[in-house]
Scaffold this motif. Sequence first.
Motif, mmCIF file in Angstrom:
data_model
loop_
_atom_site.group_PDB
_atom_site.id
_atom_site.type_symbol
_atom_site.label_atom_id
_atom_site.label_comp_id
_atom_site.label_asym_id
_atom_site.label_seq_id
_atom_site.Cartn_x
_atom_site.Cartn_y
_atom_site.Cartn_z
ATOM 1 N N TYR A 28 -5.955 -7.288 16.736
ATOM 2 C CA TYR A 28 -4.555 -7.678 16.884
ATOM 3 C C TYR A 28 -4.249 -9.062 16.335
ATOM 4 C CZ TYR A 28 -4.676 -3.576 19.859
ATOM 5 O OH TYR A 28 -4.847 -2.303 20.328
ATOM 6 N N GLU A 78 15.141 -14.761 12.737
ATOM 7 C CA GLU A 78 14.467 -14.524 14.017
ATOM 8 C C GLU A 78 13.055 -13.995 13.793
ATOM 9 O OE1 GLU A 78 17.019 -11.944 16.290
ATOM 10 O OE2 GLU A 78 18.672 -13.381 16.219
ATOM 11 N N ALA A 79 12.906 -13.049 12.887
ATOM 12 C CA ALA A 79 11.584 -12.493 12.572
ATOM 13 C C ALA A 79 10.670 -13.573 12.010
ATOM 14 C CB ALA A 79 11.731 -11.349 11.577
ATOM 15 N N GLU A 82 9.370 -16.025 14.678
ATOM 16 C CA GLU A 82 8.280 -15.468 15.468
ATOM 17 C C GLU A 82 6.990 -15.394 14.656
ATOM 18 O OE1 GLU A 82 7.157 -11.711 18.313
ATOM 19 O OE2 GLU A 82 9.267 -12.120 17.901
ATOM 20 N N LYS A 108 1.040 -5.097 21.645
ATOM 21 C CA LYS A 108 2.487 -5.348 21.636
ATOM 22 C C LYS A 108 2.843 -6.527 20.717
ATOM 23 C CE LYS A 108 6.328 -6.291 24.746
ATOM 24 N NZ LYS A 108 6.741 -6.563 26.126
ATOM 25 N N ILE A 109 2.103 -7.604 20.818
ATOM 26 C CA ILE A 109 2.360 -8.771 19.970
ATOM 27 C C ILE A 109 2.145 -8.411 18.504
ATOM 28 C CG2 ILE A 109 1.532 -11.080 19.341
ATOM 29 C CD1 ILE A 109 0.824 -11.441 22.355
ATOM 30 N N GLN A 111 2.136 -5.488 17.061
ATOM 31 C CA GLN A 111 3.122 -4.505 16.602
ATOM 32 C C GLN A 111 4.429 -5.195 16.220
ATOM 33 O OE1 GLN A 111 2.751 -0.959 16.390
ATOM 34 N NE2 GLN A 111 4.689 -1.139 15.286
ATOM 35 N N ARG A 112 4.860 -6.135 17.043
ATOM 36 C CA ARG A 112 6.090 -6.878 16.728
ATOM 37 C C ARG A 112 5.945 -7.634 15.406
ATOM 38 N NH1 ARG A 112 10.265 -8.108 19.880
ATOM 39 N NH2 ARG A 112 10.309 -10.267 19.187
ATOM 40 N N CYS A 113 4.796 -8.254 15.211
ATOM 41 C CA CYS A 113 4.564 -9.005 13.970
ATOM 42 C C CYS A 113 4.613 -8.082 12.759
ATOM 43 C CB CYS A 113 3.220 -9.727 14.033
ATOM 44 S SG CYS A 113 3.191 -11.103 15.201
ATOM 45 N N GLU A 115 6.128 -5.209 12.520
ATOM 46 C CA GLU A 115 7.518 -4.772 12.339
ATOM 47 C C GLU A 115 8.359 -5.852 11.678
ATOM 48 O OE1 GLU A 115 8.699 -3.580 16.276
ATOM 49 O OE2 GLU A 115 7.479 -1.753 16.195
ATOM 50 N N HIS A 116 8.181 -7.100 12.112
ATOM 51 C CA HIS A 116 8.921 -8.209 11.498
ATOM 52 C C HIS A 116 8.595 -8.317 10.009
ATOM 53 C CE1 HIS A 116 10.569 -9.472 15.228
ATOM 54 N NE2 HIS A 116 9.530 -10.157 15.661
ATOM 55 N N ARG A 119 10.301 -5.601 8.028
ATOM 56 C CA ARG A 119 11.722 -5.854 7.789
ATOM 57 C C ARG A 119 11.922 -6.887 6.673
ATOM 58 N NH1 ARG A 119 11.958 -4.658 13.149
ATOM 59 N NH2 ARG A 119 11.734 -6.753 13.960
#
Length: 130
Positions: A28, A78-79, A82, A108-109, A111-113, A115-116, A119
């Motif tokens: 991760y 925002e992305a 982070e 979770k962390i 996955q967010r990265c 996804e950012h 995008r």
Amino acid sequence: MPSRYRDWLAQGLRDLKAARAMLDEGFYEWAAFQAHQAAEKGLKALLRFHHREYRGHRLVAMLEELAQQTHIPEALFEAARELDLHYMSSRYPNHFTEGYPAQYYDRKIAQRCVEHAGRIMEFVQQSLGE
């Protein structure tokens, strides 16, 4: 300065693929770092397309530079904010008072990265007409 924006884009897309592989394999902290790298290389591709260059790693600063050329959606800022948090902390134990990065990162962390980064790369590709 030769543009070479397509080289930067190609490596950014490869880095995004690597981030997804690291996520799937449970590395991760590396998924988070690779996501940052993907976004960085994508943004540098777009900067080079506009005949600009940025020597550094701060995604927010790159977006601010690009905002002089084109509209940047707030969601991308925002992305980037982070993702910028993970440039160092995902790799170095001395970022934490104790422990090492893998102890602080979870699915979770990561996955967010990823996804950012996805995008940001989509925005880059659309902006380049790719």
